[in-house]
Design a protein around this motif. Structure first.
Motif, PDB file in Angstrom:
ATOM      1  N   ALA A   7      25.557 -72.486  60.391  1.00  0.00           N
ATOM      2  CA  ALA A   7      24.255 -72.762  59.760  1.00  0.00           C
ATOM      3  C   ALA A   7      23.803 -74.130  60.245  1.00  0.00           C
ATOM      4  O   ALA A   7      24.507 -74.799  61.007  1.00  0.00           O
ATOM      5  CB  ALA A   7      24.375 -72.766  58.240  1.00  0.00           C
ATOM      6  N   VAL A   8      22.624 -74.539  59.770  1.00  0.00           N
ATOM      7  CA  VAL A   8      22.181 -75.918  59.992  1.00  0.00           C
ATOM      8  C   VAL A   8      22.382 -76.674  58.687  1.00  0.00           C
ATOM      9  O   VAL A   8      21.970 -76.209  57.618  1.00  0.00           O
ATOM     10  CB  VAL A   8      20.701 -75.977  60.413  1.00  0.00           C
ATOM     11  N   TYR A   9      23.025 -77.814  58.782  1.00  0.00           N
ATOM     12  CA  TYR A   9      23.308 -78.633  57.605  1.00  0.00           C
ATOM     13  C   TYR A   9      22.421 -79.878  57.640  1.00  0.00           C
ATOM     14  O   TYR A   9      22.363 -80.586  58.643  1.00  0.00           O
ATOM     15  CB  TYR A   9      24.795 -79.026  57.573  1.00  0.00           C
ATOM     16  N   PHE A  10      21.732 -80.097  56.529  1.00  0.00           N
ATOM     17  CA  PHE A  10      20.837 -81.240  56.431  1.00  0.00           C
ATOM     18  C   PHE A  10      21.341 -82.216  55.367  1.00  0.00           C
ATOM     19  O   PHE A  10      21.721 -81.815  54.257  1.00  0.00           O
ATOM     20  CB  PHE A  10      19.429 -80.798  56.021  1.00  0.00           C
ATOM     21  N   CYS A  11      21.292 -83.465  55.725  1.00  0.00           N
ATOM     22  CA  CYS A  11      21.522 -84.534  54.782  1.00  0.00           C
ATOM     23  C   CYS A  11      20.154 -85.047  54.318  1.00  0.00           C
ATOM     24  O   CYS A  11      19.177 -84.991  55.086  1.00  0.00           O
ATOM     25  CB  CYS A  11      22.317 -85.637  55.482  1.00  0.00           C
TER      26      CYS A  11
ATOM     27  N   TRP B 264      23.476 -82.974  50.411  1.00  0.00           N
ATOM     28  CA  TRP B 264      23.751 -82.076  51.540  1.00  0.00           C
ATOM     29  C   TRP B 264      23.161 -80.710  51.220  1.00  0.00           C
ATOM     30  O   TRP B 264      23.345 -80.190  50.104  1.00  0.00           O
ATOM     31  CB  TRP B 264      25.247 -81.937  51.812  1.00  0.00           C
ATOM     32  N   TYR B 265      22.447 -80.172  52.233  1.00  0.00           N
ATOM     33  CA  TYR B 265      21.863 -78.843  52.135  1.00  0.00           C
ATOM     34  C   TYR B 265      22.395 -77.975  53.272  1.00  0.00           C
ATOM     35  O   TYR B 265      22.703 -78.476  54.349  1.00  0.00           O
ATOM     36  CB  TYR B 265      20.337 -78.897  52.287  1.00  0.00           C
ATOM     37  N   LYS B 266      22.394 -76.666  53.025  1.00  0.00           N
ATOM     38  CA  LYS B 266      22.718 -75.706  54.066  1.00  0.00           C
ATOM     39  C   LYS B 266      21.503 -74.814  54.273  1.00  0.00           C
ATOM     40  O   LYS B 266      20.923 -74.297  53.307  1.00  0.00           O
ATOM     41  CB  LYS B 266      23.920 -74.851  53.638  1.00  0.00           C
ATOM     42  N   GLN B 267      21.104 -74.644  55.550  1.00  0.00           N
ATOM     43  CA  GLN B 267      20.005 -73.741  55.868  1.00  0.00           C
ATOM     44  C   GLN B 267      20.561 -72.629  56.746  1.00  0.00           C
ATOM     45  O   GLN B 267      20.978 -72.868  57.874  1.00  0.00           O
ATOM     46  CB  GLN B 267      18.861 -74.468  56.572  1.00  0.00           C
ATOM     47  N   ASP B 268      20.552 -71.422  56.206  1.00  0.00           N
ATOM     48  CA  ASP B 268      21.174 -70.313  56.920  1.00  0.00           C
ATOM     49  C   ASP B 268      20.215 -69.688  57.935  1.00  0.00           C
ATOM     50  O   ASP B 268      19.097 -70.180  58.124  1.00  0.00           O
ATOM     51  CB  ASP B 268      21.701 -69.264  55.932  1.00  0.00           C
ATOM     52  N   SER B 269      20.634 -68.600  58.530  1.00  0.00           N
ATOM     53  CA  SER B 269      19.853 -67.979  59.608  1.00  0.00           C
ATOM     54  C   SER B 269      18.514 -67.454  59.109  1.00  0.00           C
ATOM     55  O   SER B 269      17.577 -67.274  59.882  1.00  0.00           O
ATOM     56  CB  SER B 269      20.646 -66.844  60.246  1.00  0.00           C
ATOM     57  N   LYS B 270      18.410 -67.202  57.808  1.00  0.00           N
ATOM     58  CA  LYS B 270      17.145 -66.745  57.241  1.00  0.00           C
ATOM     59  C   LYS B 270      16.266 -67.912  56.807  1.00  0.00           C
ATOM     60  O   LYS B 270      15.256 -67.720  56.140  1.00  0.00           O
ATOM     61  CB  LYS B 270      17.419 -65.825  56.045  1.00  0.00           C
TER      62      LYS B 270
END
Lengths: 110, 114
Positions: free
Chosen positions: B87-91, B34-40
């Protein structure tokens, strides 16, 4: 801790030119380095992997170099096309996981 | 066929709620992430998991917990949601014993906490 820098947030080039993106890192040397492409609203897509004992890797119009002395990887797209416009992320191996750079947004103008 | 799928694609919820995001991979991989991609747009790993070990990024609050009912699924549970969780969360998944470690990502789940 490992630090990765992709030195351009954005890169604008003309169609047909070669795009060159840079990835620099500090601290220990990773066993391998990867490059991914990310389009808006989508997940990253794997492009190329290069290992620490490899100097260069090619795939179609893509070329990656890895200089472990300079702690730097260069990512080249030759004969660039508007369809190559995207954000390109470099990622370093760290204890079996990936640490990503912030990415470079490439725009190829017709 | 979608290699790595996530549901839902969008999730809007209020502070304090508990929510889950589901992830499934049909690649037969042994490791999921699992990853988190924030607004930046900074993509940061939260967890990696295979059938032997769970590795947690030490910066992840313990309100976040991964749950794996089987090798093909790794769900993300989030308790007591906060505004900063937006945020956007990626698997993603990979096959570690091939020693290539290339990762396949899902389409992402955009979480908005109001």
């Amino acid at each position: 801790s490992q630090k990765i820098e992709q030195n351009s947030e954005a890169l604008n080039i003309q169609e047909g030119k070669t795009a060159t993106l840079t990835c620099n890192y500090t601290n220990y040397s990773p066993a391998y380095l990867q490059w991914y492409r990310q389009d808006p609203g989508r997940g990253p897509v794997f492009l190329l992997l290069i290992r620490e004992n490899e100097k260069e890797k090619r795939k179609e119009r893509l070329k990656v170099t890895f200089d472990t002395t300079l702690k730097q990887s260069l990512f080249h797209i030759t004969a660039s096309q508007p369809a190559d416009s995207a954000t390109y992320l470099c990622a370093l191996e760290s204890q079996g996981n990936l640490i990503f750079g912030k990415g470079t947004k490439l725009s190829v103008k017709p | 066929d979608t290699a790595v799928s996530q549901t839902p694609k969008y999730l809007v919820t209020q502070m304090g709620n508990d929510k889950s995001i589901k992830c499934e991979q049909n690649l037969g991989h042994d490791t999921m992430y699992w990853y988190k991609q924030d607004s930046k747009k900074f993509l940061k790993i939260m967890f990696s998991y295979n059938n032997k070990e769970l590795i947690i990024n030490e910066t992840v609050p313990n309100r976040f917990s991964p749950k794996s009912p089987d090798k093909a699924h790794l769900n993300l549970h989030i308790n007591s949601l906060e505004l900063g969780d937006s945020a956007v969360y990626f698997c993603a998944s990979s096959q570690r014993d091939y020693h290539t470690y290339e990762q396949y990502f899902g389409p992402g789940t955009r979480l908005t906490v109001t």
